[in-house]
Design a protein around this motif. Structure first.
Motif, PDB file in Angstrom:
ATOM      1  N   VAL A   5       2.457  -7.729  94.527  1.00  0.00           N
ATOM      2  CA  VAL A   5       2.751  -6.294  94.427  1.00  0.00           C
ATOM      3  C   VAL A   5       4.260  -6.070  94.418  1.00  0.00           C
ATOM      4  CG1 VAL A   5       0.619  -5.611  95.616  1.00  0.00           C
ATOM      5  CG2 VAL A   5       2.746  -5.770  96.902  1.00  0.00           C
ATOM      6  N   VAL A  60       2.964   1.626  94.579  1.00  0.00           N
ATOM      7  CA  VAL A  60       2.627   0.208  94.678  1.00  0.00           C
ATOM      8  C   VAL A  60       2.111  -0.225  93.315  1.00  0.00           C
ATOM      9  CG1 VAL A  60       1.144  -1.503  95.792  1.00  0.00           C
ATOM     10  CG2 VAL A  60       2.026   0.438  97.123  1.00  0.00           C
ATOM     11  N   LEU A  62       0.803  -3.424  90.827  1.00  0.00           N
ATOM     12  CA  LEU A  62       0.201  -4.747  90.792  1.00  0.00           C
ATOM     13  C   LEU A  62       0.977  -5.605  89.800  1.00  0.00           C
ATOM     14  CD1 LEU A  62      -2.237  -6.093  92.097  1.00  0.00           C
ATOM     15  CD2 LEU A  62      -3.613  -5.281  90.178  1.00  0.00           C
ATOM     16  N   ILE A 100      -4.085  -5.817  98.650  1.00  0.00           N
ATOM     17  CA  ILE A 100      -2.957  -5.080  98.086  1.00  0.00           C
ATOM     18  C   ILE A 100      -2.282  -4.195  99.136  1.00  0.00           C
ATOM     19  CG2 ILE A 100      -2.303  -3.310  96.390  1.00  0.00           C
ATOM     20  CD1 ILE A 100      -4.581  -4.525  94.604  1.00  0.00           C
ATOM     21  N   ALA A 104       1.493  -4.466 100.418  1.00  0.00           N
ATOM     22  CA  ALA A 104       2.412  -3.326 100.308  1.00  0.00           C
ATOM     23  C   ALA A 104       3.040  -3.009 101.658  1.00  0.00           C
ATOM     24  CB  ALA A 104       1.674  -2.109  99.756  1.00  0.00           C
TER      25      ALA A 104
END
Length: 167
Positions: A5, A60, A62, A100, A104
């Motif tokens: 991320v 955020v 990917l 994720i 983050a």
């Protein structure tokens, strides 16, 4: 863990992301979806947070695609007579369960740690929000205690106080 991320300061073009996060599934523990008017006001607050050391929201993305899948941020608050940072995050439902949000949160810690303005970064997920409590554990936060926490304004609910030592 943070390799998949990238967090980037909240930008004007992130309003659509905020709208996508404003669904009942995403806001269940936050008081429910907001009206368009409140959403636009939130977007403006996110854009106008003062920046490093005071507060900042991030989108955020990917990696490697760069698709925006959520948000993470921090802001100052007084908690138990001490200035601390509070944090919160959200990842779109179709991307949840992949680590994720924890990545983050770790990226946020790495961004915030050099500032060294406050020692503690706190998160206050509802005791019922098992996923957010698991994210706190995965991101290295330490459980402090169950507490009564007000959010949204006027709604006090049992929450867990998690903190990360930035010192």
């Amino acid at each position: 863990m943070t390799a998949h991320v990238r967090i980037a300061p909240w930008a004007d073009g992130d309003l659509d992301l905020l709208r996508r996060k404003n669904e009942p599934e995403m806001t269940k523990y936050l008081g429910g979806p907001e009206s368009e008017e409140k959403l636009l006001a939130r977007h403006e607050r996110y854009l106008n947070l003062s920046g490093p050391g005071v507060g900042q929201m991030f989108s955020v993305a990917l990696l490697p695609e760069g698709e925006k899948v959520g948000s993470v941020g921090y802001w100052e608050k007084v908690w138990q007579d001490e200035w601390v940072y509070e944090t919160g995050w959200g990842v779109l439902p179709e991307y949840q369960g992949r680590g994720i949000a924890a990545a983050a949160a770790i990226s946020l810690v790495e961004t915030l740690r050099p500032v060294r303005k406050h020692q503690w970064l706190h998160a206050f997920p509802s005791v019922e929000h098992l996923a957010s409590n698991a994210i706190c554990r995965k991101a290295g936060f330490s459980f402090v205690a169950e507490c009564e926490f007000e959010y949204p304004k006027g709604t006090v609910k049992p929450s867990n106080d998690w903190r990360f030592d930035l010192g």
